[in-house]
Write a protein that holds these residues in place. Sequence first.
Motif, PDB file in Angstrom:
ATOM      1  N   PRO A 165     -10.929 -13.265   2.301  1.00  0.00           N
ATOM      2  CA  PRO A 165     -11.826 -12.537   3.207  1.00  0.00           C
ATOM      3  C   PRO A 165     -11.157 -11.933   4.439  1.00  0.00           C
ATOM      4  CG  PRO A 165     -12.831 -14.598   2.509  1.00  0.00           C
ATOM      5  CD  PRO A 165     -11.418 -14.630   2.015  1.00  0.00           C
ATOM      6  N   GLU A 166     -10.067 -12.550   4.912  1.00  0.00           N
ATOM      7  CA  GLU A 166      -9.486 -12.114   6.177  1.00  0.00           C
ATOM      8  C   GLU A 166      -8.067 -11.581   6.050  1.00  0.00           C
ATOM      9  OE1 GLU A 166      -9.900 -15.167   9.117  1.00  0.00           O
ATOM     10  OE2 GLU A 166     -11.977 -15.600   8.571  1.00  0.00           O
ATOM     11  N   SER A 167      -7.621 -11.277   4.834  1.00  0.00           N
ATOM     12  CA  SER A 167      -6.267 -10.747   4.675  1.00  0.00           C
ATOM     13  C   SER A 167      -6.197  -9.821   3.470  1.00  0.00           C
ATOM     14  CB  SER A 167      -5.249 -11.884   4.542  1.00  0.00           C
ATOM     15  OG  SER A 167      -5.484 -12.649   3.385  1.00  0.00           O
ATOM     16  N   GLY A 168      -5.141  -9.008   3.432  1.00  0.00           N
ATOM     17  CA  GLY A 168      -4.992  -8.027   2.383  1.00  0.00           C
ATOM     18  C   GLY A 168      -4.684  -8.651   1.033  1.00  0.00           C
ATOM     19  N   ASN A 169      -5.112  -7.996  -0.032  1.00  0.00           N
ATOM     20  CA  ASN A 169      -4.745  -8.426  -1.373  1.00  0.00           C
ATOM     21  C   ASN A 169      -3.226  -8.387  -1.508  1.00  0.00           C
ATOM     22  OD1 ASN A 169      -3.917  -6.964  -4.189  1.00  0.00           O
ATOM     23  ND2 ASN A 169      -5.278  -8.697  -4.509  1.00  0.00           N
ATOM     24  N   GLY A 170      -2.646  -9.466  -2.036  1.00  0.00           N
ATOM     25  CA  GLY A 170      -1.199  -9.577  -2.087  1.00  0.00           C
ATOM     26  C   GLY A 170      -0.529  -8.474  -2.880  1.00  0.00           C
ATOM     27  N   GLY A 171      -1.056  -8.142  -4.057  1.00  0.00           N
ATOM     28  CA  GLY A 171      -0.448  -7.110  -4.877  1.00  0.00           C
ATOM     29  C   GLY A 171      -0.487  -5.746  -4.211  1.00  0.00           C
ATOM     30  N   TYR A 172      -1.613  -5.433  -3.578  1.00  0.00           N
ATOM     31  CA  TYR A 172      -1.734  -4.153  -2.880  1.00  0.00           C
ATOM     32  C   TYR A 172      -0.743  -4.073  -1.725  1.00  0.00           C
ATOM     33  CZ  TYR A 172      -3.559  -0.634   0.305  1.00  0.00           C
ATOM     34  OH  TYR A 172      -3.662   0.435   1.168  1.00  0.00           O
ATOM     35  N   VAL A 173      -0.655  -5.134  -0.926  1.00  0.00           N
ATOM     36  CA  VAL A 173       0.260  -5.120   0.213  1.00  0.00           C
ATOM     37  C   VAL A 173       1.705  -5.026  -0.266  1.00  0.00           C
ATOM     38  CG1 VAL A 173       1.090  -6.417   2.207  1.00  0.00           C
ATOM     39  CG2 VAL A 173      -1.359  -6.357   1.690  1.00  0.00           C
ATOM     40  N   CYS A 174       2.037  -5.764  -1.315  1.00  0.00           N
ATOM     41  CA  CYS A 174       3.380  -5.626  -1.885  1.00  0.00           C
ATOM     42  C   CYS A 174       3.639  -4.183  -2.327  1.00  0.00           C
ATOM     43  CB  CYS A 174       3.552  -6.571  -3.060  1.00  0.00           C
ATOM     44  SG  CYS A 174       3.680  -8.329  -2.616  1.00  0.00           S
ATOM     45  N   GLY A 175       2.605  -3.531  -2.845  1.00  0.00           N
ATOM     46  CA  GLY A 175       2.748  -2.154  -3.281  1.00  0.00           C
ATOM     47  C   GLY A 175       2.995  -1.174  -2.150  1.00  0.00           C
ATOM     48  N   LEU A 176       2.501  -1.487  -0.948  1.00  0.00           N
ATOM     49  CA  LEU A 176       2.753  -0.620   0.195  1.00  0.00           C
ATOM     50  C   LEU A 176       4.242  -0.563   0.514  1.00  0.00           C
ATOM     51  CD1 LEU A 176      -0.181  -1.599   2.594  1.00  0.00           C
ATOM     52  CD2 LEU A 176      -0.028   0.396   1.091  1.00  0.00           C
ATOM     53  N   LEU A 177       4.945  -1.668   0.252  1.00  0.00           N
ATOM     54  CA  LEU A 177       6.394  -1.684   0.397  1.00  0.00           C
ATOM     55  C   LEU A 177       7.062  -1.200  -0.889  1.00  0.00           C
ATOM     56  CD1 LEU A 177       5.252  -3.864   2.500  1.00  0.00           C
ATOM     57  CD2 LEU A 177       7.561  -4.810   2.452  1.00  0.00           C
ATOM     58  N   GLY A 178       6.536  -1.672  -2.028  1.00  0.00           N
ATOM     59  CA  GLY A 178       7.159  -1.374  -3.312  1.00  0.00           C
ATOM     60  C   GLY A 178       7.155   0.091  -3.686  1.00  0.00           C
ATOM     61  N   ARG A 179       6.221   0.884  -3.155  1.00  0.00           N
ATOM     62  CA  ARG A 179       6.169   2.310  -3.487  1.00  0.00           C
ATOM     63  C   ARG A 179       7.401   3.062  -3.003  1.00  0.00           C
ATOM     64  NH1 ARG A 179       1.212   4.040   0.646  1.00  0.00           N
ATOM     65  NH2 ARG A 179       2.242   3.397   2.581  1.00  0.00           N
ATOM     66  N   HIS A 180       8.184   2.446  -2.122  1.00  0.00           N
ATOM     67  CA  HIS A 180       9.410   3.068  -1.633  1.00  0.00           C
ATOM     68  C   HIS A 180      10.604   2.788  -2.552  1.00  0.00           C
ATOM     69  CE1 HIS A 180       7.689   4.363   2.216  1.00  0.00           C
ATOM     70  NE2 HIS A 180       7.016   3.216   2.206  1.00  0.00           N
ATOM     71  N   TYR A 181      10.371   2.070  -3.653  1.00  0.00           N
ATOM     72  CA  TYR A 181      11.438   1.685  -4.581  1.00  0.00           C
ATOM     73  C   TYR A 181      11.068   2.150  -5.999  1.00  0.00           C
ATOM     74  CZ  TYR A 181      12.697  -1.693  -0.880  1.00  0.00           C
ATOM     75  OH  TYR A 181      13.044  -2.302   0.304  1.00  0.00           O
ATOM     76  N   PRO A 182      11.376   3.361  -6.383  1.00  0.00           N
ATOM     77  CA  PRO A 182      10.983   3.845  -7.711  1.00  0.00           C
ATOM     78  C   PRO A 182      11.613   3.063  -8.860  1.00  0.00           C
ATOM     79  CG  PRO A 182      12.452   5.402  -6.615  1.00  0.00           C
ATOM     80  CD  PRO A 182      12.045   4.411  -5.585  1.00  0.00           C
TER      81      PRO A 182
END
Length: 238
Positions: A15-32
């Motif tokens: 309820p009070e924090s971002g979904n782990g996979g989505y947040v990882c994706g915010l960083l991971g999108r910089h690594y094709p």
Amino acid sequence: MIENVIIDNRFRGPPESGNGGYVCGLLGRHYPEGATVTLRKPPPLGVELALTGHGAGHLRLQQGDELIAEAEPGSPQLEIPDPPEFDIAVEAAKGYVGFVDHHFSECFVCGTDRGQGDGLRIYAGPWKGRGMVAAPWVPDESLADDQGLVRPEFLWAALDCPGYFALHTDRRPRLMLLGRFTARVKPVIRSGERCVAIGWALGEDKRKRFAGTALFSESGALAGAARATWIALDRTPW
């Protein structure tokens, strides 16, 4: 500084924090070519975070001086099972344990209280026996870029929760949070496609549980794969 990041409440897991996979994706999108992302603290919602680093090297997501997550190049190194047909995944989803027992029913990826077009609604149910799950997924157009392709951070998100439920095909769901996520995604899925996600258990070590996941487009093309480390908890850290 690469960019400022604000995790919208829509993308919550707990309820009070971002979904782990989505947040990882915010960083991971910089690594094709793939990345390993480690979550150090529950990612806060609605506040400005700073993503810093150098290109596709080491990245850090911070709130002030507090480290939230960090990333580096990585590859999941998995043997990926063949996926079921979409209709078989639909049948598997009927056995999704989250319908009767869910710690985070408003999770962006797997929450049963999220409406169509709001959450991803990926409900991974038992498939092919113990330790394997499958789910259908039809991405909403709000997840796509100007070319109609689902954005990488949402592919990372879709690879998250099926791994958790693969760890609970023979037991009551235990409270766990994503600790480390290694994934590689390919931008081949368009909104509206009939996709399939699968997950399978990879073992455990004390409080750590390990799972693999994969995502397939309507044509059967591999759109992403991930290896996850989940941390079993006695209580939530907030």
